[in-house]
Design an enzyme around this catalytic site. Sequence first.
Site, PDB file in Angstrom:
ATOM      1  N   LYS A  43      49.369 116.074  24.429  1.00  0.00           N
ATOM      2  CA  LYS A  43      50.415 115.741  23.452  1.00  0.00           C
ATOM      3  C   LYS A  43      49.829 114.906  22.313  1.00  0.00           C
ATOM      4  CE  LYS A  43      51.832 111.920  26.459  1.00  0.00           C
ATOM      5  NZ  LYS A  43      52.848 111.485  27.435  1.00  0.00           N
ATOM      6  N   ARG A 141      64.411 108.070  32.782  1.00  0.00           N
ATOM      7  CA  ARG A 141      64.326 108.701  31.474  1.00  0.00           C
ATOM      8  C   ARG A 141      64.816 110.130  31.688  1.00  0.00           C
ATOM      9  NH1 ARG A 141      58.644 107.945  28.417  1.00  0.00           N
ATOM     10  NH2 ARG A 141      58.334 109.856  29.568  1.00  0.00           N
ATOM     11  N   TYR A 264      45.604  91.610  -0.503  1.00  0.00           N
ATOM     12  CA  TYR A 264      47.029  91.357  -0.718  1.00  0.00           C
ATOM     13  C   TYR A 264      47.473  90.060  -0.057  1.00  0.00           C
ATOM     14  CZ  TYR A 264      47.658  96.232  -2.239  1.00  0.00           C
ATOM     15  OH  TYR A 264      47.598  97.418  -2.897  1.00  0.00           O
TER      16      TYR A 264
HETATM   17  C1  LIG Z   1      51.978 111.279  28.617  1.00  0.00           C
HETATM   18  C2  LIG Z   1      52.265 111.779  29.963  1.00  0.00           C
HETATM   19  C3  LIG Z   1      51.244 111.810  30.944  1.00  0.00           C
HETATM   20  C4  LIG Z   1      49.860 111.215  30.727  1.00  0.00           C
HETATM   21  O1  LIG Z   1      49.961 109.814  30.768  1.00  0.00           O
HETATM   22  P1  LIG Z   1      48.675 108.848  30.800  1.00  0.00           P
HETATM   23  O2  LIG Z   1      49.193 107.546  31.254  1.00  0.00           O
HETATM   24  O3  LIG Z   1      48.149 108.793  29.415  1.00  0.00           O
HETATM   25  O4  LIG Z   1      47.715 109.459  31.755  1.00  0.00           O
HETATM   26  C5  LIG Z   1      51.544 112.400  32.168  1.00  0.00           C
HETATM   27  N1  LIG Z   1      52.776 112.897  32.412  1.00  0.00           N
HETATM   28  C6  LIG Z   1      53.771 112.853  31.513  1.00  0.00           C
HETATM   29  C7  LIG Z   1      55.111 113.405  31.874  1.00  0.00           C
HETATM   30  C8  LIG Z   1      53.557 112.292  30.268  1.00  0.00           C
HETATM   31  O5  LIG Z   1      54.562 112.241  29.376  1.00  0.00           O
END
Ligand SMILES: *Cc1c(COP(=O)(O)O)cnc(C)c1O
Length: 393
Positions: A43, A141, A264
């Site tokens: 992702k 969630r 700045y």
């Molecule tokens: C983002 C995500 C992961 C990976 O999480 P990490 O802590 O970065 O390993 C695994 N499962 C789901 C459902 C996620 O949203």
Amino acid sequence: MSPDLSLRPTRPAWAEIDLDTIAHNVRTIAAAVAPAAVMPVLKANAYGHGAAPVAQAALEAGASRLAVVCVDEGEQLRRAGIRAPILVLSYTPLADAERAVELDLTLTITSRRMATALSGFASAKGRTSRVHLKVDTGLNRFGSGPAELRELANAIRGLPGLEVEGLFTHFIDGALADLTTEQTERWLSAGAELDWIPVRHAANSGGIITVPLAHGDVVRPGIVLYGCFPDHSLKHRLDVRPALSLKALIGRVHEVEPGETVGYSATWRAERPSRVGLVMIGYADGYPRALSDKAAMLVRGERAPVIGRVSMDVTAVDLTDIPGAEVEDEVVVVGRQGELEITADELADLAGTINHEVFTGLPARLPRLYLRGGRPVAMSTLNEFRQLEPVLP
Ligand SMILES: *Cc1c(COP(=O)(O)O)cnc(C)c1O
């Protein structure tokens, strides 16, 4: 490393992603969880590392499935020619159902309505739409509670064109082994009666490290795939290494007198005659503004303190104690130079955030050089994807 002439970063700030390191990390995770399979979580543009090249490297190293959070991200991988199963982990709106079927994406479904829609589109196209169900074991969630899950699973079982392939859950905090073990037990017991669903998964990076019982059939590594850890307490529990370096050039060096300010809002004032270097990376390149007056960058093998406010496109460093530094010097913002290293964790701690947010903040305008055998083999920029050797089919 001097970049290959035909793959020179198109801007004075860029990221380098070592695809051999991604492959090493996949093999390390696979060895730790065998016989479970590895489903890298790609992702947010593979946590800023570049989704398609990372997917390719991970599949070559033995990953068998991929995960994303939305249909657009799945489409990006399909357009790059990736054929492996792709699971969409999050909620997908009904309006995206048909596109998901066309792209052969596996959706996580939370309603009978979605299952019926997918079944309809898949049947009409003579396809099978694979879906996964999610059980909520405490994160509160997404996902169904155990009773609701049983009802949903049994209601959609046998719908034409639909295959319920997977059942999963997600952890609150993998670093908390007791809590993760409890969630694992809830996931196992919710799935016990649904023995006809073949693929079970639960473990994110934390779960992979802390709770072997959570490995199930498939694990979902995110941050460890990129060589970092979800919590300081879990550091070095797996032999993974950071795959990404962030670099930039010095664009100007100049002297300021005691009493003069830099940047700045005049937050930094020279206390001695000082040499100031302007490093061509700013918060719009993912270098958090919260690092103003706090972080350091590596210049000629030494730490140069960030001075003044981080601007949108440039950041000033104090070069007074690094007298040889000059315009066009390569500065390491994240990564190693000589003996020293600046990690994404160091920046995350200083900025009051986590390594995930540092990585996912790296924007599309930052060119990415993809390395194999220490050499650039491909590059993505705001405007194009170029490769010397196929990293993608
Ligand atoms: C983002 C995500 C992961 C990976 O999480 P990490 O802590 O970065 O390993 C695994 N499962 C789901 C459902 C996620 O949203």
